[in-house]
Scaffold this motif. Structure first.
Motif, mmCIF file in Angstrom:
data_model
loop_
_atom_site.group_PDB
_atom_site.id
_atom_site.type_symbol
_atom_site.label_atom_id
_atom_site.label_comp_id
_atom_site.label_asym_id
_atom_site.label_seq_id
_atom_site.Cartn_x
_atom_site.Cartn_y
_atom_site.Cartn_z
ATOM 1 N N ALA A 62 -3.542 1.200 -5.096
ATOM 2 C CA ALA A 62 -3.526 1.323 -3.636
ATOM 3 C C ALA A 62 -4.849 0.864 -3.038
ATOM 4 C CB ALA A 62 -3.224 2.765 -3.226
ATOM 5 N N ILE A 63 -5.955 1.274 -3.638
ATOM 6 C CA ILE A 63 -7.275 0.900 -3.122
ATOM 7 C C ILE A 63 -7.523 -0.595 -3.298
ATOM 8 C CG2 ILE A 63 -9.763 1.209 -3.466
ATOM 9 C CD1 ILE A 63 -9.023 4.176 -4.227
ATOM 10 N N THR A 117 1.419 7.089 -6.426
ATOM 11 C CA THR A 117 0.365 8.082 -6.629
ATOM 12 C C THR A 117 0.947 9.483 -6.466
ATOM 13 O OG1 THR A 117 -1.290 6.524 -5.785
ATOM 14 C CG2 THR A 117 -1.918 8.845 -5.857
ATOM 15 N N LEU A 160 0.811 4.165 -2.854
ATOM 16 C CA LEU A 160 0.545 5.563 -2.500
ATOM 17 C C LEU A 160 1.729 6.453 -2.871
ATOM 18 C CD1 LEU A 160 -1.300 5.155 0.915
ATOM 19 C CD2 LEU A 160 -2.290 5.800 -1.304
ATOM 20 N N ALA A 180 -5.565 -2.441 -0.805
ATOM 21 C CA ALA A 180 -6.195 -2.345 0.512
ATOM 22 C C ALA A 180 -7.323 -3.368 0.661
ATOM 23 C CB ALA A 180 -6.715 -0.930 0.746
ATOM 24 N N VAL A 181 -8.037 -3.641 -0.422
ATOM 25 C CA VAL A 181 -9.092 -4.662 -0.378
ATOM 26 C C VAL A 181 -8.493 -6.017 -0.017
ATOM 27 C CG1 VAL A 181 -10.797 -5.926 -1.769
ATOM 28 C CG2 VAL A 181 -10.639 -3.433 -1.940
ATOM 29 N N LEU A 234 -3.371 5.154 -7.712
ATOM 30 C CA LEU A 234 -4.345 5.267 -6.633
ATOM 31 C C LEU A 234 -5.297 4.069 -6.645
ATOM 32 C CD1 LEU A 234 -5.515 6.812 -4.260
ATOM 33 C CD2 LEU A 234 -6.971 8.055 -5.886
ATOM 34 N N PHE A 235 -5.723 3.651 -7.846
ATOM 35 C CA PHE A 235 -6.561 2.460 -7.938
ATOM 36 C C PHE A 235 -5.817 1.232 -7.405
ATOM 37 C CE2 PHE A 235 -7.847 -1.407 -10.090
ATOM 38 C CZ PHE A 235 -9.173 -1.488 -9.679
ATOM 39 N N ILE A 237 0.826 -1.215 0.000
ATOM 40 C CA ILE A 237 0.000 0.000 0.000
ATOM 41 C C ILE A 237 0.861 1.266 0.000
ATOM 42 C CG2 ILE A 237 -1.672 1.370 1.324
ATOM 43 C CD1 ILE A 237 -3.018 -1.336 2.075
#
Length: 134
Positions: free
Chosen positions: A110-111, A86, A83, A114-115, A107-108, A79
């Protein structure tokens, strides 16, 4: 989590693993080379050594995600890398197809990463037991 959700998590985990491996072993090692990547990091104000750390985290984390071994921990390590990417691409605008790459794609990543940190391995994993991050 039902079996379809477990398969969805596995699909995301495996896809992210391939992407992180490609970003480390192909993009940073072959295309830009590690010294070239280090020079880029230095040009944006980061320590050059951070390029090597990023390469290692992406490679090992990507392999862990691909195999489904300690996926939550690997995702947690990845992550900050996503970031950081990003931030590194933020000056190029939003769309990643812009010159210098924009910030939307990292950014996508990173998200999505995170999932995996939240959901774990999913199905089709080397490690069947869910690793806890408590």
């Amino acid at each position: 989590m039902n079996k379809y959700a477990n398969h969805g998590t596995a699909l995301l985990r495996i896809s992210l693993g391939v992407i992180y491996i490609a970003h480390s072993l192909y993009l940073k090692l072959v295309v830009f080379t590690l010294p070239g990547t280090a020079a880029f990091f230095a040009s944006i104000g980061l320590p050059a050594i951070a390029a090597y750390a990023t390469f290692i985290v992406e490679a090992i984390g990507g392999i862990a995600l691909l195999l489904g071994y300690q996926a939550r921990w690997a995702a947690l390590a990845l992550i900050p890398v996503a970031l950081g990417a990003t931030w590194a691409h933020s000056g190029a605008g939003w769309v990643f197809s812009n010159a210098g790459g924009g910030w939307e794609y990292p950014l996508f990543l990173a998200i999505a990463t995170a999932v995996i940190a939240l959901q774990g391995n999913g199905s089709l994993a080397l490690q069947r037991k869910h690793a806890s991050i408590h």
